[in-house]
Design a protein around this motif. Structure first.
Motif, PDB file in Angstrom:
ATOM      1  N   MET A   1       6.442  73.878  33.673  1.00 14.15           N
ATOM      2  CA  MET A   1       5.352  74.197  32.760  1.00 14.15           C
ATOM      3  C   MET A   1       4.358  73.046  32.648  1.00 14.15           C
ATOM      4  N   GLN A   2       4.882  71.809  32.597  1.00 11.02           N
ATOM      5  CA  GLN A   2       3.994  70.654  32.504  1.00 11.02           C
ATOM      6  C   GLN A   2       3.105  70.552  33.735  1.00 11.02           C
ATOM      7  N   HIS A   3       3.685  70.892  34.908  1.00 15.59           N
ATOM      8  CA  HIS A   3       2.906  70.830  36.145  1.00 15.59           C
ATOM      9  C   HIS A   3       1.692  71.759  36.074  1.00 15.59           C
ATOM     10  N   THR A   4       1.870  72.958  35.554  1.00 18.82           N
ATOM     11  CA  THR A   4       0.744  73.893  35.485  1.00 18.82           C
ATOM     12  C   THR A   4      -0.330  73.376  34.531  1.00 18.82           C
ATOM     13  N   LYS A   5       0.081  72.779  33.422  1.00 19.31           N
ATOM     14  CA  LYS A   5      -0.892  72.211  32.487  1.00 19.31           C
ATOM     15  C   LYS A   5      -1.638  71.043  33.129  1.00 19.31           C
ATOM     16  N   ASP A   6      -0.915  70.187  33.828  1.00 21.22           N
ATOM     17  CA  ASP A   6      -1.555  69.048  34.498  1.00 21.22           C
ATOM     18  C   ASP A   6      -2.548  69.512  35.559  1.00 21.22           C
ATOM     19  N   MET A   7      -2.146  70.517  36.336  1.00 28.27           N
ATOM     20  CA  MET A   7      -3.045  71.035  37.369  1.00 28.27           C
ATOM     21  C   MET A   7      -4.271  71.686  36.732  1.00 28.27           C
ATOM     22  N   SER A   8      -4.060  72.417  35.663  1.00 24.33           N
ATOM     23  CA  SER A   8      -5.170  73.041  34.960  1.00 24.33           C
ATOM     24  C   SER A   8      -6.151  71.981  34.458  1.00 24.33           C
ATOM     25  N   LYS A   9      -5.630  70.935  33.855  1.00 21.61           N
ATOM     26  CA  LYS A   9      -6.480  69.868  33.344  1.00 21.61           C
ATOM     27  C   LYS A   9      -7.229  69.180  34.476  1.00 21.61           C
ATOM     28  N   TYR A  10      -6.548  68.909  35.569  1.00 23.50           N
ATOM     29  CA  TYR A  10      -7.183  68.274  36.724  1.00 23.50           C
ATOM     30  C   TYR A  10      -8.359  69.121  37.222  1.00 23.50           C
ATOM     31  N   ARG A  11      -8.146  70.418  37.334  1.00 23.94           N
ATOM     32  CA  ARG A  11      -9.207  71.306  37.826  1.00 23.94           C
ATOM     33  C   ARG A  11     -10.336  71.438  36.808  1.00 23.94           C
ATOM     34  N   PHE A  12      -9.993  71.460  35.532  1.00 28.65           N
ATOM     35  CA  PHE A  12     -11.018  71.517  34.502  1.00 28.65           C
ATOM     36  C   PHE A  12     -11.871  70.247  34.535  1.00 28.65           C
ATOM     37  N   ASP A  13     -11.223  69.109  34.707  1.00 31.59           N
ATOM     38  CA  ASP A  13     -11.959  67.843  34.815  1.00 31.59           C
ATOM     39  C   ASP A  13     -12.906  67.861  36.012  1.00 31.59           C
ATOM     40  N   LYS A  14     -12.465  68.427  37.132  1.00 30.88           N
ATOM     41  CA  LYS A  14     -13.337  68.557  38.309  1.00 30.88           C
ATOM     42  C   LYS A  14     -14.545  69.431  37.985  1.00 30.88           C
ATOM     43  N   ALA A  15     -14.319  70.495  37.224  1.00 31.85           N
ATOM     44  CA  ALA A  15     -15.427  71.370  36.823  1.00 31.85           C
ATOM     45  C   ALA A  15     -16.446  70.583  36.002  1.00 31.85           C
ATOM     46  N   GLU A  16     -15.961  69.793  35.068  1.00 28.70           N
ATOM     47  CA  GLU A  16     -16.851  68.965  34.246  1.00 28.70           C
ATOM     48  C   GLU A  16     -17.630  67.968  35.097  1.00 28.70           C
ATOM     49  N   GLN A  17     -16.957  67.357  36.066  1.00 30.71           N
ATOM     50  CA  GLN A  17     -17.625  66.396  36.947  1.00 30.71           C
ATOM     51  C   GLN A  17     -18.739  67.066  37.738  1.00 30.71           C
ATOM     52  N   CYS A  18     -18.504  68.278  38.172  1.00 23.54           N
ATOM     53  CA  CYS A  18     -19.536  69.017  38.904  1.00 23.54           C
ATOM     54  C   CYS A  18     -20.734  69.306  38.006  1.00 23.54           C
ATOM     55  N   LEU A  19     -20.477  69.610  36.745  1.00 22.41           N
ATOM     56  CA  LEU A  19     -21.564  69.865  35.801  1.00 22.41           C
ATOM     57  C   LEU A  19     -22.399  68.605  35.593  1.00 22.41           C
ATOM     58  N   VAL A  20     -21.748  67.474  35.431  1.00 23.72           N
ATOM     59  CA  VAL A  20     -22.449  66.195  35.274  1.00 23.72           C
ATOM     60  C   VAL A  20     -23.296  65.918  36.522  1.00 23.72           C
ATOM     61  N   ALA A  21     -22.716  66.137  37.682  1.00 29.89           N
ATOM     62  CA  ALA A  21     -23.436  65.904  38.933  1.00 29.89           C
ATOM     63  C   ALA A  21     -24.655  66.819  39.044  1.00 29.89           C
ATOM     64  N   ALA A  22     -24.491  68.091  38.666  1.00 25.95           N
ATOM     65  CA  ALA A  22     -25.616  69.039  38.733  1.00 25.95           C
ATOM     66  C   ALA A  22     -26.771  68.557  37.868  1.00 25.95           C
ATOM     67  N   LYS A  23     -26.466  68.083  36.672  1.00 23.73           N
ATOM     68  CA  LYS A  23     -27.511  67.574  35.777  1.00 23.73           C
ATOM     69  C   LYS A  23     -28.226  66.381  36.400  1.00 23.73           C
ATOM     70  N   ALA A  24     -27.462  65.464  36.967  1.00 20.41           N
ATOM     71  CA  ALA A  24     -28.058  64.276  37.594  1.00 20.41           C
ATOM     72  C   ALA A  24     -28.922  64.666  38.792  1.00 20.41           C
ATOM     73  N   LEU A  25     -28.454  65.616  39.571  1.00 28.57           N
ATOM     74  CA  LEU A  25     -29.199  66.051  40.751  1.00 28.57           C
ATOM     75  C   LEU A  25     -30.511  66.742  40.377  1.00 28.57           C
ATOM     76  N   ILE A  26     -30.499  67.495  39.299  1.00 32.03           N
ATOM     77  CA  ILE A  26     -31.751  68.099  38.827  1.00 32.03           C
ATOM     78  C   ILE A  26     -32.730  66.998  38.440  1.00 32.03           C
ATOM     79  N   ASN A  27     -32.227  65.989  37.763  1.00 33.95           N
ATOM     80  CA  ASN A  27     -33.089  64.893  37.309  1.00 33.95           C
ATOM     81  C   ASN A  27     -33.738  64.121  38.448  1.00 33.95           C
TER      82      ASN A  27
END
Length: 139
Positions: A1-27
């Motif tokens: 169960m912990q593994h699924t939560k860790d993987m979920s968090k890792y992927r969510f963090d990647k999603a956030e990083q992509c959002l930050v990058a998109a904002k910077a690229l627009i700028n």
């Protein structure tokens, strides 16, 4: 169960990083790359939810199909998210593979807003599941 939560968090963090990058690229005026990162934001967000079921696939179409079938058609997520997936996926494909594809600042800004909204819905879901993540981008 912990593994699924860790993987979920890792992927969510990647999603956030992509959002930050998109904002910077627009700028800096790189609208094609910003469209790409906006799509990958929602792609990783979908995969963060799927990780809780220990599900993943090798290609985008399978990820999208599973997410729509298991989470949108079942009304876990609003139907509008399916439109967001379709639009961002199509723009990402065109911006990556069409040599002469042009996207305006207005259009890519709309793509970014859609990605932010999508990520916000995913965060609400994860919070309801007890998988609270520190989301710096959205606040």
């Amino acid at each position: 169960m912990q593994h699924t939560k860790d993987m979920s968090k890792y992927r969510f963090d990647k999603a956030e990083q992509c959002l930050v990058a998109a904002k910077a690229l627009i700028n800096i005026g790189d609208y094609l790359a910003a469209a790409n990162r906006s799509y990958y934001c929602i792609f990783h967000a979908m995969r963060s939810v799927m990780a809780l079921k220990s599900v993943d696939f090798g290609n985008h179409g399978q990820v999208i199909g599973y997410f729509r079938r298991e989470f949108i058609k079942t009304s876990i997520f609003p139907k509008v998210m399916s439109n967001t997936i379709e639009t961002l996926f199509q723009v990402r494909n065109e911006s990556d593979y069409d040599d002469f594809y042009i996207i305006s600042k207005e259009d890519v800004t709309n793509q970014l807003a859609s990605a932010e909204s999508f990520l916000s819905e995913i965060k609400k879901f994860l919070d309801r599941q007890g998988k609270t993540y520190n989301q710096n981008v959205m606040n």
